[in-house]
Design an enzyme around this catalytic site. Structure first.
Site, short mmCIF file in Angstrom:
data_model
loop_
_atom_site.label_atom_id
_atom_site.label_comp_id
_atom_site.label_asym_id
_atom_site.label_seq_id
_atom_site.Cartn_x
_atom_site.Cartn_y
_atom_site.Cartn_z
N SER A 133 0.90 -1.28 0.15
CA SER A 133 0.08 0.22 -0.01
C SER A 133 0.75 1.19 0.00
CB SER A 133 -0.93 -0.06 1.25
OG SER A 133 -1.56 1.08 1.33
N TYR A 150 -1.59 -0.36 10.07
CA TYR A 150 -1.89 -0.62 8.70
C TYR A 150 -0.64 -0.23 8.08
CZ TYR A 150 -3.38 -1.76 4.19
OH TYR A 150 -3.53 -2.27 2.87
N LYS A 154 2.76 -2.30 6.38
CA LYS A 154 3.08 -2.27 4.96
C LYS A 154 4.54 -1.69 4.75
CE LYS A 154 -0.60 -4.13 3.46
NZ LYS A 154 -0.53 -5.49 2.94
#
Length: 224
Positions: A133, A150, A154
């Site tokens: 991402s 998150y 990533k």
């Protein structure tokens, strides 16, 4: 191994896709099948993938280690690590030991462990893709939704991909699929999963992308 489609009995190369039962994973399965690939989905029980499926809980290290022995015969020439979790969306307030452990375990540790387990089955020219991402980019990862964990996961996954590219002969890529209309992305997102999957497969099929590449589904490089 369960099967929702007729299984091949040959030894043609395998394409493995995690999180294959829904969202982007399901779209990637369809896009890979359309390219004539023999696909094996790796998904949790009851995920309902379109192809022969090896049931896998990415939180279970023992189950991950057992995957190679549960696959049908044939070399693995493409792995797409697609499965992941979003985690809390309230910034630092959501950073608890439990949440940190879950997000890092599923988004970072599981794909690294699965890659390690699969190394003996990988064809010399295999490609291993980590669905990453832009949120994991320090240069471009603006995050108004405050998906702190998150984004951290990533970023760690991207670094792991680079280390793999430095130490193994296969090609390793981190690809950003865009903002998708999935359970994770929500209904206001820009892209349909099928559109993103087609773009991702085009990048995967581009032999000009070097190992260690971090880019998006449309072919643009993402800054680190």
């Amino acid at each position: 191994m369960s099967n929702t489609a007729s299984a091949s009995t040959g030894t043609e190369p395998l394409t493995l896709i995690t999180g294959s039962g829904r969202g982007l994973g399901r779209a990637l399965v369809a896009a890979a099948l359309a390219r004539g690939r023999r696909v094996v989905g790796l998904a949790r029980s009851g995920a309902g993938a379109l192809v022969e499926t090896v049931e896998l809980d990415l939180a279970d290290a023992g189950a991950i280690a057992a995957v190679p022995g549960r696959l049908p015969a044939g070399p693995v020439d493409l792995v797409i690590h697609n499965a992941g979790v979003r985690g809390p969306v309230n910034g630092l307030d959501g950073v608890t030991p439990e949440a940190f452990g879950e997000v890092m375990s599923v988004n970072v540790l599981a794909p690294l462990l699965l890659t390690r387990a699969l190394l003996p089955r990988l064809a010399p020219g295999a490609t291993v893709v980590f669905i990453s991402s832009r949120a994991g980019s320090c240069a471009e990862g603006a995050d108004p939704d405050r998906d702190d964990l998150y984004g951290m996961s990533k970023a760690a996954l991207n670094r792991g991909m680079v280390k793999l590219s430095q130490h193994h002969p296969q090609r390793f890529l981190a690809l950003h699929p865009g903002w998708l209309r999935t359970d994770m992305g929500g209904g206001e997102a820009d892209l349909d999963p099928a559109e993103a999957a087609e773009g991702l497969m085009e990048q995967i099929d581009d032999s000009g992308l070097p190992s260690g590449w971090f880019g998006d589904y449309a072919g643009a490089k993402v800054g680190w």
